[in-house]
Write a protein that holds these residues in place. Structure first.
Motif, mmCIF file in Angstrom:
data_model
loop_
_atom_site.group_PDB
_atom_site.id
_atom_site.type_symbol
_atom_site.label_atom_id
_atom_site.label_comp_id
_atom_site.label_asym_id
_atom_site.label_seq_id
_atom_site.Cartn_x
_atom_site.Cartn_y
_atom_site.Cartn_z
ATOM 1 N N SER A 171 0.927 -1.162 0.206
ATOM 2 C CA SER A 171 0.233 0.262 -0.050
ATOM 3 C C SER A 171 0.679 1.734 -0.293
ATOM 4 C CB SER A 171 -1.008 0.077 1.191
ATOM 5 O OG SER A 171 -1.436 -1.324 1.283
ATOM 6 N N GLU A 172 0.511 2.203 -0.182
ATOM 7 C CA GLU A 172 1.078 3.827 -0.403
ATOM 8 C C GLU A 172 0.027 4.692 -0.407
ATOM 9 O OE1 GLU A 172 3.989 5.891 -1.415
ATOM 10 O OE2 GLU A 172 4.549 3.664 -1.353
ATOM 11 N N ASP A 173 0.489 5.285 0.433
ATOM 12 C CA ASP A 173 -0.432 6.832 0.368
ATOM 13 C C ASP A 173 -0.453 8.101 -0.219
ATOM 14 O OD1 ASP A 173 -3.034 8.466 1.717
ATOM 15 O OD2 ASP A 173 -0.758 9.518 3.521
ATOM 16 N N ILE A 174 -1.575 8.236 -0.974
ATOM 17 C CA ILE A 174 -0.903 8.917 -2.481
ATOM 18 C C ILE A 174 -2.676 9.630 -2.225
ATOM 19 C CG2 ILE A 174 -1.566 9.457 -4.457
ATOM 20 C CD1 ILE A 174 -1.053 6.064 -4.763
ATOM 21 N N ASN A 175 -1.921 11.822 -2.005
ATOM 22 C CA ASN A 175 -2.822 12.318 -2.313
ATOM 23 C C ASN A 175 -3.948 12.561 -3.091
ATOM 24 O OD1 ASN A 175 -1.496 13.360 -0.112
ATOM 25 N ND2 ASN A 175 0.030 14.346 -0.959
ATOM 26 N N SER A 176 -4.904 12.914 -3.191
ATOM 27 C CA SER A 176 -5.800 13.802 -4.669
ATOM 28 C C SER A 176 -5.704 14.303 -5.056
ATOM 29 C CB SER A 176 -7.290 14.038 -4.093
ATOM 30 O OG SER A 176 -8.395 14.109 -4.945
ATOM 31 N N SER A 177 -5.336 13.713 -6.585
ATOM 32 C CA SER A 177 -4.900 14.319 -8.245
ATOM 33 C C SER A 177 -3.627 14.165 -8.689
ATOM 34 C CB SER A 177 -4.813 15.856 -7.774
ATOM 35 O OG SER A 177 -6.396 16.564 -8.144
ATOM 36 N N ALA A 178 -2.154 13.602 -7.495
ATOM 37 C CA ALA A 178 -1.234 13.624 -7.228
ATOM 38 C C ALA A 178 -0.716 12.161 -8.509
ATOM 39 C CB ALA A 178 -0.270 12.585 -5.860
ATOM 40 N N ILE A 179 -0.057 11.685 -9.055
ATOM 41 C CA ILE A 179 0.630 10.884 -10.377
ATOM 42 C C ILE A 179 1.456 10.331 -9.915
ATOM 43 C CG2 ILE A 179 1.627 10.942 -12.856
ATOM 44 C CD1 ILE A 179 1.438 13.363 -13.098
ATOM 45 N N SER A 180 0.363 8.966 -10.239
ATOM 46 C CA SER A 180 1.658 7.369 -9.930
ATOM 47 C C SER A 180 2.176 6.893 -10.610
ATOM 48 C CB SER A 180 1.003 7.342 -8.420
ATOM 49 O OG SER A 180 1.286 5.262 -8.453
ATOM 50 N N VAL A 181 2.639 5.788 -10.873
ATOM 51 C CA VAL A 181 3.170 4.783 -12.451
ATOM 52 C C VAL A 181 3.840 3.728 -11.386
ATOM 53 C CG1 VAL A 181 3.883 6.500 -13.651
ATOM 54 C CG2 VAL A 181 5.393 6.779 -12.387
ATOM 55 N N GLY A 182 3.965 3.160 -11.768
ATOM 56 C CA GLY A 182 4.347 1.432 -11.356
ATOM 57 C C GLY A 182 4.991 0.699 -12.772
ATOM 58 N N LYS A 183 5.586 -0.454 -12.597
ATOM 59 C CA LYS A 183 6.550 -0.988 -13.603
ATOM 60 C C LYS A 183 6.748 -2.186 -12.353
ATOM 61 C CE LYS A 183 10.879 0.357 -14.272
ATOM 62 N NZ LYS A 183 12.361 0.463 -15.331
ATOM 63 N N TYR A 184 6.415 -3.487 -12.602
ATOM 64 C CA TYR A 184 6.644 -4.698 -11.901
ATOM 65 C C TYR A 184 7.262 -6.485 -13.686
ATOM 66 C CZ TYR A 184 2.001 -5.535 -13.383
ATOM 67 O OH TYR A 184 0.672 -5.856 -14.294
ATOM 68 N N ASN A 185 7.906 -6.988 -12.426
ATOM 69 C CA ASN A 185 8.164 -8.203 -13.375
ATOM 70 C C ASN A 185 8.536 -9.307 -12.793
ATOM 71 O OD1 ASN A 185 11.207 -6.231 -13.051
ATOM 72 N ND2 ASN A 185 11.165 -8.315 -14.061
ATOM 73 N N ALA A 186 7.939 -11.029 -12.726
ATOM 74 C CA ALA A 186 8.181 -11.547 -12.676
ATOM 75 C C ALA A 186 9.816 -11.882 -13.068
ATOM 76 C CB ALA A 186 7.421 -12.481 -12.743
ATOM 77 N N VAL A 187 10.990 -12.332 -12.434
ATOM 78 C CA VAL A 187 12.278 -12.616 -12.389
ATOM 79 C C VAL A 187 12.447 -13.573 -13.576
ATOM 80 C CG1 VAL A 187 14.821 -12.888 -12.103
ATOM 81 C CG2 VAL A 187 12.749 -10.776 -10.419
ATOM 82 N N ASN A 188 13.179 -14.263 -13.964
ATOM 83 C CA ASN A 188 12.809 -15.266 -14.905
ATOM 84 C C ASN A 188 14.394 -16.191 -13.439
ATOM 85 O OD1 ASN A 188 13.936 -17.381 -16.057
ATOM 86 N ND2 ASN A 188 14.315 -15.747 -18.418
ATOM 87 N N PRO A 189 14.021 -17.329 -13.747
ATOM 88 C CA PRO A 189 14.746 -18.070 -12.480
ATOM 89 C C PRO A 189 15.777 -18.609 -13.520
ATOM 90 C CG PRO A 189 13.290 -19.585 -13.266
ATOM 91 C CD PRO A 189 12.133 -17.675 -13.485
ATOM 92 N N ASN A 190 15.737 -18.924 -14.681
ATOM 93 C CA ASN A 190 16.684 -19.436 -15.931
ATOM 94 C C ASN A 190 17.218 -18.533 -16.573
ATOM 95 O OD1 ASN A 190 15.741 -22.053 -14.194
ATOM 96 N ND2 ASN A 190 14.123 -22.140 -15.566
ATOM 97 N N GLU A 191 17.693 -17.516 -16.624
ATOM 98 C CA GLU A 191 18.358 -16.424 -17.537
ATOM 99 C C GLU A 191 18.909 -17.165 -18.502
ATOM 100 O OE1 GLU A 191 21.544 -13.121 -17.609
ATOM 101 O OE2 GLU A 191 20.154 -13.558 -15.252
ATOM 102 N N GLY A 192 18.390 -16.049 -19.857
ATOM 103 C CA GLY A 192 18.106 -16.955 -20.938
ATOM 104 C C GLY A 192 17.467 -17.948 -21.717
ATOM 105 N N PHE A 193 16.668 -18.540 -21.022
ATOM 106 C CA PHE A 193 15.637 -19.696 -21.715
ATOM 107 C C PHE A 193 14.366 -18.925 -21.068
ATOM 108 C CE2 PHE A 193 19.158 -22.071 -20.111
ATOM 109 C CZ PHE A 193 19.606 -23.229 -21.652
ATOM 110 N N PRO A 194 12.932 -18.911 -21.657
ATOM 111 C CA PRO A 194 11.574 -18.753 -21.500
ATOM 112 C C PRO A 194 11.500 -18.798 -20.268
ATOM 113 C CG PRO A 194 11.542 -20.347 -23.390
ATOM 114 C CD PRO A 194 13.544 -20.018 -22.307
ATOM 115 N N LEU A 195 10.488 -17.945 -20.180
ATOM 116 C CA LEU A 195 9.755 -17.174 -18.343
ATOM 117 C C LEU A 195 8.596 -18.667 -18.313
ATOM 118 C CD1 LEU A 195 10.391 -15.619 -15.435
ATOM 119 C CD2 LEU A 195 7.831 -15.336 -16.962
ATOM 120 N N PRO A 196 9.295 -19.581 -17.167
ATOM 121 C CA PRO A 196 8.297 -20.296 -16.946
ATOM 122 C C PRO A 196 6.583 -20.146 -17.009
ATOM 123 C CG PRO A 196 9.959 -20.978 -14.913
ATOM 124 C CD PRO A 196 9.803 -19.303 -16.351
#
Length: 151
Positions: free
Chosen positions: A35-60
């Protein structure tokens, strides 16, 4: 805009930058909310990703997640099912705790999904590098025009 004003804006942006960036583990079949306490009219941006446990191979497929961002009153701002990464951006309509929940899909045997998550709000959500580049171009254009007018 003068160089001193540009420097002041850039410095202010760097000083006021608050970035909520984290990496956490999530067991399959479980949910973790931030959770994040955000003021009214404030801009919020986010990005997320699942980390690949086998780099160089497709994500399972075991590393697909569901993500939901909701407002203090339960309004949905972002929803994604069975994804490995994503982004969201919104302007807060009401002040209060906004919640981002990550759910790892159920798998047998149980797996652990590492998730990288970055959430910026307010001043930190502003892309200061683009503003600085624009100001630099405008400054150079003004200097160029002044040089031509002096000829």
């Amino acid at each position: 805009m003068s160089k001193s004003n540009l420097l002041m804006i850039t410095t202010l942006g760097l000083v006021l930058t608050i970035v909520e960036s984290m990496r956490f583990d999530l067991q399959s079949g479980h949910t973790k909310c931030i959770s994040e306490d955000i003021n009214s009219s404030a801009i919020s941006v986010g990005k997320y990703n699942a980390v690949n446990p086998n780099e160089g191979f497709p994500l399972p497929d075991t590393h697909k997640i569901n993500v939901r961002v909701t407002s203090p009153y339960g309004n949905n701002y972002h929803h994604a099912d069975q994804v490995d990464s994503g982004n969201f951006a919104f302007t807060a309509a009401e002040a209060g705790d906004y919640t981002t929940c990550f759910t790892a899909l159920e798998h047998k045997p149980e797996t652990t999904v590492a998730i990288e998550f970055e959430w910026k709000t307010g001043v930190a959500a502003k892309d200061w590098s683009k503003i600085a580049k624009k100001e630099k171009v405008e400054y150079r254009l003004i200097m160029l025009l002044r040089a031509f007018s002096a000829i």
